[in-house]
Design a protein around this motif. Structure first.
Motif, PDB file in Angstrom:
ATOM      1  N   TYR A  62       0.845  -1.261   0.065  1.00  0.00           N
ATOM      2  CA  TYR A  62      -0.031   0.093   0.027  1.00  0.00           C
ATOM      3  C   TYR A  62       0.891   1.076   0.070  1.00  0.00           C
ATOM      4  CZ  TYR A  62      -4.207  -2.674   1.102  1.00  0.00           C
ATOM      5  OH  TYR A  62      -5.375  -3.531   0.992  1.00  0.00           O
ATOM      6  N   LEU A  82      -1.585   7.638   1.588  1.00  0.00           N
ATOM      7  CA  LEU A  82      -2.587   8.838   0.902  1.00  0.00           C
ATOM      8  C   LEU A  82      -2.994  10.068   1.804  1.00  0.00           C
ATOM      9  CD1 LEU A  82      -5.553   7.236  -1.182  1.00  0.00           C
ATOM     10  CD2 LEU A  82      -3.183   8.195  -2.039  1.00  0.00           C
ATOM     11  N   ILE A 103     -11.866   8.421   2.766  1.00  0.00           N
ATOM     12  CA  ILE A 103     -11.302   7.983   1.591  1.00  0.00           C
ATOM     13  C   ILE A 103     -11.661   8.914   0.581  1.00  0.00           C
ATOM     14  CG2 ILE A 103     -11.641   6.157  -0.196  1.00  0.00           C
ATOM     15  CD1 ILE A 103     -12.162   4.283   2.162  1.00  0.00           C
ATOM     16  N   ILE A 152      -8.970  11.049  -2.050  1.00  0.00           N
ATOM     17  CA  ILE A 152      -8.714  10.925  -3.502  1.00  0.00           C
ATOM     18  C   ILE A 152      -8.606  12.280  -4.304  1.00  0.00           C
ATOM     19  CG2 ILE A 152      -9.993  10.152  -5.583  1.00  0.00           C
ATOM     20  CD1 ILE A 152     -11.250   7.834  -3.887  1.00  0.00           C
ATOM     21  N   ASP A 169      -4.572   4.281   3.243  1.00  0.00           N
ATOM     22  CA  ASP A 169      -3.602   3.904   2.304  1.00  0.00           C
ATOM     23  C   ASP A 169      -4.312   3.439   1.252  1.00  0.00           C
ATOM     24  OD1 ASP A 169      -1.719   4.351   4.090  1.00  0.00           O
ATOM     25  OD2 ASP A 169      -1.596   2.346   4.982  1.00  0.00           O
ATOM     26  N   ARG A 170      -3.667   3.484   0.011  1.00  0.00           N
ATOM     27  CA  ARG A 170      -4.260   2.816  -1.237  1.00  0.00           C
ATOM     28  C   ARG A 170      -3.363   1.599  -1.857  1.00  0.00           C
ATOM     29  NH1 ARG A 170      -4.603   6.947  -5.831  1.00  0.00           N
ATOM     30  NH2 ARG A 170      -2.363   6.911  -5.597  1.00  0.00           N
ATOM     31  N   SER A 171      -4.226   0.593  -2.229  1.00  0.00           N
ATOM     32  CA  SER A 171      -3.300  -0.475  -2.560  1.00  0.00           C
ATOM     33  C   SER A 171      -2.597  -0.190  -4.021  1.00  0.00           C
ATOM     34  CB  SER A 171      -4.168  -1.752  -2.883  1.00  0.00           C
ATOM     35  OG  SER A 171      -3.670  -2.807  -3.526  1.00  0.00           O
ATOM     36  N   CYS A 172      -1.322  -0.625  -3.950  1.00  0.00           N
ATOM     37  CA  CYS A 172      -0.456  -0.465  -5.036  1.00  0.00           C
ATOM     38  C   CYS A 172      -0.928  -1.428  -6.338  1.00  0.00           C
ATOM     39  CB  CYS A 172       1.041  -0.574  -4.807  1.00  0.00           C
ATOM     40  SG  CYS A 172       1.536   0.740  -3.690  1.00  0.00           S
ATOM     41  N   SER A 206      -3.980  -2.647  -6.884  1.00  0.00           N
ATOM     42  CA  SER A 206      -5.193  -2.663  -7.440  1.00  0.00           C
ATOM     43  C   SER A 206      -5.218  -2.121  -8.802  1.00  0.00           C
ATOM     44  CB  SER A 206      -6.251  -1.325  -6.585  1.00  0.00           C
ATOM     45  OG  SER A 206      -6.163  -1.584  -5.264  1.00  0.00           O
ATOM     46  N   THR A 252     -10.266   0.260  -6.918  1.00  0.00           N
ATOM     47  CA  THR A 252      -9.282   0.412  -6.036  1.00  0.00           C
ATOM     48  C   THR A 252      -9.436   0.118  -4.719  1.00  0.00           C
ATOM     49  OG1 THR A 252      -8.791   2.280  -7.269  1.00  0.00           O
ATOM     50  CG2 THR A 252      -7.418   2.404  -5.385  1.00  0.00           C
ATOM     51  N   TYR A 278      -8.560   0.169  -0.545  1.00  0.00           N
ATOM     52  CA  TYR A 278      -8.075   1.187   0.223  1.00  0.00           C
ATOM     53  C   TYR A 278      -7.904   0.372   1.805  1.00  0.00           C
ATOM     54  CZ  TYR A 278      -9.030   4.500  -3.182  1.00  0.00           C
ATOM     55  OH  TYR A 278      -9.272   5.461  -4.350  1.00  0.00           O
TER      56      TYR A 278
END
Length: 269
Positions: A167, A170, A195, A199, A229-232, A234, A245, A247
């Motif tokens: 992740y 963000l 979230i 974004i 966090d955002r998944s890398c 996704s 995506t 998160y």
């Protein structure tokens, strides 16, 4: 054992009549996003309000649960929208319970426009907890659900969203007074707001949110510092593209994963 005071006063016919509950809403300026439509945060609040009112009517809402030292926790939720209503429109939100599975009580929703056309569906999963011990209470020990449930299903499944993977950070938030619900926990709708705020606004303008799913894994309290966090791994969601995506929210003090979420986007039609 939970007594469900009000529910026991209802006749079997009244219980059946109230197994499907409807709330009507006018999409005011307080509910729309910058694009002039009902947004995810607003929609989740309308679903929560409808569920609250239905539970109160059936006799196992917050007030009745509190009398017996218990409370409901939302564990999973999955929402899929065909279209997002605009400012000034009227919608209805229907909700009903499905027969429990083990300790989990499933609550379903349908969102309808003013012509009773289906514009969205949602499924949720709930657990009843003892307020003192925080132990999960088996649903069959709470009451006889037969007169209060419907076999009707939305077809949605609130699936498990994986926690593992790589992740990227963000945003970071500290839980404030306005984030708390009546149980002194962060309101479930606030996670979606975190979230959305993390974004880039350009993505909000370029894409339309198609679906939102979330797993609630741990309680969050006043003063907690939470990193979103955002998944890398996704599906890539760049401007003017589409995809999904993942998160997660992590409490910085102990590294505990508090929630995982999956948002699916599509191009504006």
């Amino acid at each position: 054992m939970f007594s469900f005071h009000h529910a026991q006063e209802m006749t079997a016919m009244e219980k059946t009549q109230h197994s499907l509950w409807t709330e009507k809403f006018h999409i005011t300026s307080l509910l729309v996003n910058p694009l002039g439509r009902l947004g995810l945060y607003g929609a989740l609040n309308l679903l929560q309000e409808t569920a609250w009112m239905h539970a109160e009517k059936l006799g196992f809402g917050m007030s009745d649960m509190d009398k017996d030292g218990m409370f409901w926790v939302l564990t999973r939720q999955s929402l899929r929208m065909k279209t997002w209503p605009r400012f000034g429109e009227n919608i209805s939100v229907q909700t009903w319970l499905r027969p429990p599975e083990g300790a989990f009580v499933a609550r379903e929703f349908a969102l309808l426009d003013s012509q009773n056309n289906e514009i969205g569906l949602c499924t949720t999963s709930w657990l009843a907890l003892d307020r003192r011990t925080k132990k999960i209470l088996p649903s069959q020990q709470l009451r006889d659900w037969s007169a209060l449930t419907q076999s009707r299903a939305t077809g949605l499944i609130a699936e498990k969203i994986p926690v593992t993977g790589e992740y990227e950070k963000l945003a970071k938030y500290r839980v404030r007074n306005s984030d708390l619900d009546i149980n002194q926990h962060v309101n479930n709708t606030k996670y979606a707001q975190w979230i959305l705020d993390a974004i880039p606004y350009e993505l909000h303008k370029a894409l339309r949110l198609k679906s939102y799913s979330v797993n609630f894994l741990a309680e969050t309290h006043l003063g907690d510092e939470v990193q979103v966090d955002r998944s890398c791994s996704s599906t890539s969601v760049e401007i003017a593209s589409e995809g999904s995506t993942a998160y997660r929210g992590v409490r910085l003090s102990d590294g505990k994963v508090l929630f995982t979420a999956l948002l699916e986007w599509e191009k504006h039609s």
